[in-house]
Scaffold this active site. Sequence first.
Site, PDB file in Angstrom:
ATOM      1  N   HIS A 116       0.827  -1.202   0.000  1.00 20.35           N
ATOM      2  CA  HIS A 116       0.000   0.000   0.000  1.00 20.35           C
ATOM      3  C   HIS A 116       0.866   1.258   0.000  1.00 20.35           C
ATOM      4  O   HIS A 116       0.551   2.253  -0.668  1.00 20.35           O
ATOM      5  CB  HIS A 116      -0.919  -0.028   1.224  1.00 20.35           C
ATOM      6  N   LYS A 122       1.893   8.731   2.734  1.00 16.23           N
ATOM      7  CA  LYS A 122       1.267   8.989   4.034  1.00 16.23           C
ATOM      8  C   LYS A 122       1.085   7.715   4.859  1.00 16.23           C
ATOM      9  O   LYS A 122       0.588   7.764   5.965  1.00 16.23           O
ATOM     10  CB  LYS A 122      -0.092   9.654   3.826  1.00 16.23           C
TER      11      LYS A 122
END
Length: 134
Positions: A116, A122
């Site tokens: 991911h 982030k």
Amino acid sequence: MRDINKIIIHCSATHAEMDIDVETIRRWHVELNGWSDIGYHYVIKRDGTVQTGRPLSKIGAHCRGHNKNSIGICYVGGTLKDNTPSDTRTKEQKKALKALVKYLQKEYPNATIHGHNEFTDKKACPSFNVQTDL
């Protein structure tokens, strides 16, 4: 059937001691996020059990901008008690993840494997380097 070109690996961002399951994550995604179902297609529990989440025929909700053509796999864990990202996978989870990815690559031979965190700066998710480990 959907045209799958990515398999994206996630962690639940829970402490290693939390042995949650697909129904717990489904409840979080539905009740807290207002989604129609769990965002992941598979969840791998601490004991290596692979649980089915959202049906593969349905677009996931696990990686913004990449859901349409991907499969989302989430392993339970990924943080220490102080919420520091950490590869907390058990040996059973590692074995199950490798076997699931191998199976999915046979079913979707053009699919590439990603963490991911490759799609957003982030997130630390999945708290390990997918490219070197898988």
